[in-house]
Design a protein around this motif. Structure first.
Motif, PDB file in Angstrom:
ATOM      1  N   MET A  58      50.564 -56.699  19.137  1.00  0.00           N
ATOM      2  CA  MET A  58      51.759 -56.831  18.284  1.00  0.00           C
ATOM      3  C   MET A  58      52.390 -55.480  17.983  1.00  0.00           C
ATOM      4  SD  MET A  58      51.133 -59.819  15.492  1.00  0.00           S
ATOM      5  CE  MET A  58      49.759 -59.020  14.702  1.00  0.00           C
ATOM      6  N   GLU A 109      50.944 -63.802   8.266  1.00  0.00           N
ATOM      7  CA  GLU A 109      51.815 -64.180   9.385  1.00  0.00           C
ATOM      8  C   GLU A 109      53.260 -64.386   8.930  1.00  0.00           C
ATOM      9  OE1 GLU A 109      50.273 -67.362  11.748  1.00  0.00           O
ATOM     10  OE2 GLU A 109      48.471 -66.223  12.291  1.00  0.00           O
ATOM     11  N   ALA A 110      53.468 -64.951   7.761  1.00  0.00           N
ATOM     12  CA  ALA A 110      54.827 -65.137   7.246  1.00  0.00           C
ATOM     13  C   ALA A 110      55.502 -63.787   7.042  1.00  0.00           C
ATOM     14  CB  ALA A 110      54.809 -65.936   5.953  1.00  0.00           C
ATOM     15  N   GLU A 111      54.755 -62.832   6.522  1.00  0.00           N
ATOM     16  CA  GLU A 111      55.337 -61.499   6.307  1.00  0.00           C
ATOM     17  C   GLU A 111      55.638 -60.827   7.648  1.00  0.00           C
ATOM     18  OE1 GLU A 111      57.028 -58.356   4.493  1.00  0.00           O
ATOM     19  OE2 GLU A 111      56.481 -60.258   3.589  1.00  0.00           O
ATOM     20  N   LEU A 112      54.759 -60.997   8.628  1.00  0.00           N
ATOM     21  CA  LEU A 112      55.010 -60.409   9.961  1.00  0.00           C
ATOM     22  C   LEU A 112      56.222 -61.062  10.623  1.00  0.00           C
ATOM     23  CD1 LEU A 112      51.333 -60.011  11.209  1.00  0.00           C
ATOM     24  CD2 LEU A 112      52.881 -58.198  10.434  1.00  0.00           C
ATOM     25  N   ARG A 113      56.401 -62.369  10.426  1.00  0.00           N
ATOM     26  CA  ARG A 113      57.597 -63.039  10.945  1.00  0.00           C
ATOM     27  C   ARG A 113      58.849 -62.540  10.230  1.00  0.00           C
ATOM     28  NH1 ARG A 113      53.998 -67.298  11.320  1.00  0.00           N
ATOM     29  NH2 ARG A 113      54.575 -68.162   9.295  1.00  0.00           N
ATOM     30  N   ALA A 114      58.770 -62.391   8.914  1.00  0.00           N
ATOM     31  CA  ALA A 114      59.923 -61.903   8.149  1.00  0.00           C
ATOM     32  C   ALA A 114      60.328 -60.494   8.570  1.00  0.00           C
ATOM     33  CB  ALA A 114      59.592 -61.924   6.644  1.00  0.00           C
ATOM     34  N   GLN A 115      59.365 -59.700   9.006  1.00  0.00           N
ATOM     35  CA  GLN A 115      59.628 -58.337   9.449  1.00  0.00           C
ATOM     36  C   GLN A 115      60.036 -58.279  10.924  1.00  0.00           C
ATOM     37  OE1 GLN A 115      59.416 -55.400   7.690  1.00  0.00           O
ATOM     38  NE2 GLN A 115      58.840 -56.376   5.778  1.00  0.00           N
ATOM     39  N   GLY A 116      60.031 -59.436  11.598  1.00  0.00           N
ATOM     40  CA  GLY A 116      60.398 -59.480  13.018  1.00  0.00           C
ATOM     41  C   GLY A 116      59.319 -59.018  13.969  1.00  0.00           C
ATOM     42  N   MET A 161      56.317 -60.800  14.423  1.00  0.00           N
ATOM     43  CA  MET A 161      55.851 -62.043  15.070  1.00  0.00           C
ATOM     44  C   MET A 161      57.012 -63.021  15.117  1.00  0.00           C
ATOM     45  SD  MET A 161      52.145 -63.039  13.441  1.00  0.00           S
ATOM     46  CE  MET A 161      51.887 -64.469  14.466  1.00  0.00           C
ATOM     47  N   SER A 162      56.957 -63.908  16.102  1.00  0.00           N
ATOM     48  CA  SER A 162      57.999 -64.948  16.145  1.00  0.00           C
ATOM     49  C   SER A 162      57.404 -66.283  15.794  1.00  0.00           C
ATOM     50  CB  SER A 162      58.634 -64.990  17.511  1.00  0.00           C
ATOM     51  OG  SER A 162      57.662 -65.083  18.522  1.00  0.00           O
TER      52      SER A 162
END
Length: 144
Positions: free
Chosen positions: A68, A134-141, A143-144
């Motif tokens: 990642m 995971e939600a925070e990683l998605r919010a930061q772009g 993770m998708s």
């Protein structure tokens, strides 16, 4: 107690960084954990043992973070909440740095609450509670 716990997490941080650099010493990392543990995260609750399966999961976790773009993991702050002379909850604020080709570095911050036991002169993690990383990683772009 505070000093023992802070030292534990600074050593853990060093081993974690080695892991994301592809130089994981899984025996040393496993040594931070008690013989059995419990973990809770948005996906549920799990118990496990400090065994070869744990080492395998840790190795795959380091590979996952590296893929990642994680390049660093640092302790921002450790707050120790004693329960009794042998046990505490350590709330550890982490800062993880992600760098991907062609993108500016991004720092993602999160807190994990660890259950710690002091036994025979050493501190061991016997549980941890994590939020929705995971939600925070998605919010930061990241993770998708």
């Amino acid at each position: 107690m505070q000093q023992h716990i802070e030292q534990l997490f600074h050593r853990y941080q060093q081993c974690f960084v080695q892991g994301i650099q592809g130089e994981a010493d899984l025996e040393t990392v496993a040594g931070f954990f008690a013989e059995s543990f419990i973990t809770a995260w948005p996906g549920g609750v799990m118990t496990g043992n400090n065994d070869d399966q744990l080492r395998g999961v840790m190795g795959k976790g380091f590979e996952h973070y590296r893929a990642m773009g994680m390049r660093d993991m640092a302790v921002d702050h450790v707050a120790v909440h004693p329960i009794d002379p042998m046990h505490c909850v350590a709330s550890v604020a982490w800062a993880s740095t992600f760098e991907r080709s062609g993108e500016a570095a991004r720092v993602v911050r999160f807190t994990v609450h660890y259950l710690i036991q002091l036994r025979e002169g050493s501190a061991r993690i016997f549980g941890w509670i994590a939020g929705d990383e995971e939600a925070e990683l998605r919010a930061q772009g990241i993770m998708s």
